[in-house]
Write a protein that holds these residues in place. Structure first.
Motif, PDB file in Angstrom:
ATOM      1  N   THR A 217       0.844  -1.197   0.000  1.00  9.87           N
ATOM      2  CA  THR A 217       0.000   0.000   0.000  1.00  9.87           C
ATOM      3  C   THR A 217       0.881   1.250   0.000  1.00  9.87           C
ATOM      4  O   THR A 217       2.012   1.237   0.508  1.00  9.87           O
ATOM      5  CB  THR A 217      -0.929   0.029   1.230  1.00  9.87           C
TER       6      THR A 217
ATOM      7  N   TYR B  88      -0.926   4.130   0.937  1.00  9.74           N
ATOM      8  CA  TYR B  88      -1.919   4.994   1.574  1.00  9.74           C
ATOM      9  C   TYR B  88      -1.244   5.914   2.595  1.00  9.74           C
ATOM     10  O   TYR B  88      -0.513   5.467   3.483  1.00  9.74           O
ATOM     11  CB  TYR B  88      -2.976   4.143   2.281  1.00  9.74           C
TER      12      TYR B  88
ATOM     13  N   LYS C 155       1.925   8.717  -0.758  1.00 13.88           N
ATOM     14  CA  LYS C 155       1.760   8.410  -2.178  1.00 13.88           C
ATOM     15  C   LYS C 155       3.103   8.129  -2.850  1.00 13.88           C
ATOM     16  O   LYS C 155       4.094   8.864  -2.656  1.00 13.88           O
ATOM     17  CB  LYS C 155       1.070   9.586  -2.887  1.00 13.88           C
TER      18      LYS C 155
ATOM     19  N   ASN D 152      -4.483   3.128  -3.939  1.00 16.69           N
ATOM     20  CA  ASN D 152      -3.495   2.952  -2.871  1.00 16.69           C
ATOM     21  C   ASN D 152      -3.165   1.504  -2.531  1.00 16.69           C
ATOM     22  O   ASN D 152      -2.413   1.266  -1.578  1.00 16.69           O
ATOM     23  CB  ASN D 152      -3.986   3.642  -1.595  1.00 16.69           C
TER      24      ASN D 152
END
Length: 326
Positions: A258, A260, A263, A292
């Motif tokens: 991920t 999240y 970025k 994400n």
């Protein structure tokens, strides 16, 4: 020949409506795989009731796996001649039975922690003769269904047991019962890979992903986590594995990465370790703000990024667990 068969069928139907001696009990009629602790079938005949079958020769339990049309196979029987129980199809059931023409005859099948193999149409058949010595039979049927519980439901049940371990184990379980249930659930819910570098990979069979958190919890139930990929060899093994399962239609497989909250800085969510190996589909990763989560995407099964929640509506997504084995 046809007239004889028709007469026999009419006799069976007529007698079945009059006879009260045959009982066919099935509990439960709906199996929750991994959560149901037992499944019992009892086919019994009471000779003290008012019916035309004066002497019982045999009790037979059969099952049809197909519920659209009847295709019965005999599972087990007990007969008056030998007094023995005969098993026609091997199963995990404990089977017992006896014929007693002065009391109650029975044929019983008991399963512990049943799986979806027990679902189908069941038939209990009592064969015997009437007061005039003519052959006659009585039939009773039942249907059993099965379902895989929702991931969240399983998580909640296991958490409740862990919180109340002593009382739950005392009242509900025998030694090792939860291990047995979870293994059944694992086989029902996932396609399981061969061993690779001390790890196995579990590909979800159904598109039941509510959120990434629920997918991660599901992996944790089986001692693992959403898959983490660290080199070409591991990716190739996973690609070959997720290409092969038959009868599963999907175009994206969720794994553990991920970005999240940071970025374009990809980490593995369970331990926040950096994603050090990537092999993106051309044009990926997308810079779209809410893309994400990390996936493997068809047809090449290289890496892509997409939104993290309710993605199954668009891409029929599966998720991939990684489980270390000692």
């Amino acid at each position: 020949m046809m007239e004889t068969l028709l007469l026999i069928s009419m006799t069976l139907l007529l007698f079945a409506s009059k006879a009260t001696g045959l009982q066919f009990n099935v509990q439960p009629t709906k199996i929750e795989i991994g959560l149901s602790t037992r499944f019992d079938i009892v086919c019994s005949f009471n000779h003290g009731t008012d019916n035309e079958l004066s002497s019982l020769v045999s009790l037979i339990v059969s099952r049809s796996k197909n519920t659209t049309y009847e295709d019965y196979r005999e599972l087990a029987s007990v007969d008056a001649l030998s007094g023995h129980v005969t098993v026609m199809v091997q199963s995990n059931a404990t089977i017992s039975g006896a014929i007693n023409n002065r009391g109650v005859s029975y044929l019983k099948m008991e399963w512990k922690f049943p799986d979806d193999e027990v679902s189908g149409l069941y038939k209990c058949l009592a064969n015997g003769v009437d007061g005039s010595g003519h052959p006659i039979g009585v039939v009773s049927t039942n249907q059993v269904t099965s379902e895989i519980p929702d991931v969240r439901q399983l998580v909640n049940v296991v958490h409740d047991v862990l919180i109340n371990m002593d009382s739950a184990l005392g009242n509900m379980c025998i030694s090792g019962c939860w291990q047995s249930r979870l293994e059944q659930m694992r086989k029902a819910r996932f396609v399981i890979s061969s061993l690779y570098n001390g790890h196995r990979y579990l590909l979800s069979k159904t598109a039941s992903l509510a959120s990434v958190a629920v997918a991660q919890e599901s992996c944790e139930l089986y001692g693992g986590y959403l898959a983490e990929i660290y080199d070409d060899f591991e990716l190739l093994f996973i690609q070959n594995f997720i290409k092969s399962p038959p009868g599963i239609d999907y175009t994206m497989v969720l794994i553990g990465g991920t970005d999240y909250g940071h970025k374009n800085h990809w980490v593995y969510d369970r331990n926040q370790r950096n994603v050090t190996y990537t092999k993106w589909i051309p044009g990926k990763p997308s810079t779209t703000a809410n893309y994400n989560c990390l996936y493997l995407a068809a047809p090449t099964w290289a890496m892509s990024n997409y939104i993290c929640f309710e993605v199954t509506r668009t891409y029929n997504t599966r998720y991939l667990c990684e489980v270390p084995e000692e």
